[in-house]
Write an enzyme that holds these catalytic residues in place. Structure first.
Site, PDB file in Angstrom:
ATOM      1  N   SER A  64       1.156  -1.215  -0.339  1.00  0.00           N
ATOM      2  CA  SER A  64       0.105  -0.004   0.338  1.00  0.00           C
ATOM      3  C   SER A  64       0.913   1.446  -0.173  1.00  0.00           C
ATOM      4  CB  SER A  64      -0.668  -0.252   1.100  1.00  0.00           C
ATOM      5  OG  SER A  64      -0.489  -0.089   2.297  1.00  0.00           O
ATOM      6  N   HIS A 289       0.085   7.090   6.311  1.00  0.00           N
ATOM      7  CA  HIS A 289       0.076   6.057   5.226  1.00  0.00           C
ATOM      8  C   HIS A 289       1.242   7.454   4.176  1.00  0.00           C
ATOM      9  CE1 HIS A 289      -0.919   2.051   5.315  1.00  0.00           C
ATOM     10  NE2 HIS A 289      -0.891   1.844   4.301  1.00  0.00           N
TER      11      HIS A 289
END
Length: 315
Positions: A64, A289
């Site tokens: 990811s 993230h």
């Protein structure tokens, strides 16, 4: 990971100011470029990276942190893949003859060989014509999501202590250090498989950017990481990057340091200076993230390493 590897992971501190300034400028330029147009897979463009990489056949593999979950535009819902992730931004700059991004959120090293939802085994994207491969993998092998969830939950029990550190070092063994050590041979196997399937390719192992601040004790309660756990989480991230760097070096691959250029843009920064999002993002991205600026900074680090190493196909 031994003391020597850990020390090496901390290397380059004296250059931090210069690198940070360069990263900010480079990332900003790439954000503008990436916003202007999506990644192209056409022949090389005019000047810059395009002229140097005409005919390049680029394949991007990863998890990811490569795919860019939540960042517009999402072009693969199953894999949470964005066309503004670092492979796409880098491809937009170098204009390769072909570009395949098969990165997928949640991927582990096993998904290099195994199908993940609708995403075929990532290594299947390679062939003997491939000339450039980037791979960002390993975080899910050590349990990144579980670690973040556990440390977030435990932070409420002792926000100014170190409950997560105690949890993962109970009994005198650092469980996360052991997980990183156990992941090293898996990364080695991935690199070997890349070399086998794409023998002409230059292989770049892309590290993980800064998440928690590189110094200090965090920013509870804005980011739910207990103050005493921030140094442990910081050292764990550096240990993971040190392992990736060492395995890359020992297996004819090149390591891309995305940590140093992103110092000062961690989850505790203000939204305009933040390149990785906290549990409640303020820019489109998954929690903990990179956002679009963070992915652009990672692309800049990759391009800098490609240019520094030259365009030849040797290892």
């Amino acid at each position: 990971m031994g003391e020597q590897a850990y020390t090496a992971a901390r290397g380059g501190r004296t250059r931090r100011g210069a690198l940070g300034a360069l990263a900010a400028g480079g990332a900003a330029a790439l954000v503008v470029a990436a916003t202007a147009a999506p990644a192209q897979a056409g022949p090389g463009g005019h000047g810059g990276h395009g002229g140097q990489h005409r005919g390049e056949r680029y394949v991007a593999l990863g998890d990811s942190y490569t795919s860019g979950p939540g960042i517009p535009d999402q072009v693969d819902a199953n894999c949470a893949r964005s066309n503004r992730n670092y492979p796409s931004v880098a491809a937009w700059k170098i204009r390769p003859a072909s570009f395949k991004d098969v990165s997928c959120g949640g991927a582990t090293t096993e998904h290099m060989w195994q199908q993940q939802g609708t995403n075929p085994p990532q290594l299947d994207a390679l062939d003997k014509r491939t000339t450039l491969v980037t791979v960002g993998i390993g975080g899910n092998d050590i349990g990144f999501g579980e670690i973040v969830g556990t440390c977030t939950r435990l932070s409420f029990t002792d926000p100014y202590g170190n409950p997560c550190t105690k949890h993962y070092t109970a009994g005198g063994t650092d469980q996360l250090a052991a997980r990183i050590a156990n992941t090293a041979p898996k990364i080695e196997k991935v690199i070997e498989a890349i070399h086998d399937r794409a023998p002409r390719a230059r292989v770049y192992v892309v590290g993980y950017p800064v998440i928690v601040a590189d110094s200090g004790k965090g920013c509870w309660p804005a980011v739910q990481q207990a103050e005493g756990d921030v140094p442990y989480m910081r050292d764990t991230g550096k240990r993971l990057n040190a392992m990736l760097r060492d395995v890359a070096r020992d297996n004819r691959a090149r390591f891309v340091d995305t940590y140093t250029p992103t110092i000062g843009h961690d989850v505790c920064q203000t939204p305009e200076n933040r390149w990785v999002e906290p549990l409640q993002p303020t820019s489109p991205a998954a929690p903990f993230h990179p956002n679009a600026k963070g992915e652009a900074a990672m692309a800049w680090a990759l391009l800098r390493e490609i240019d520094r190493r030259g365009h030849g196909h040797g290892h």
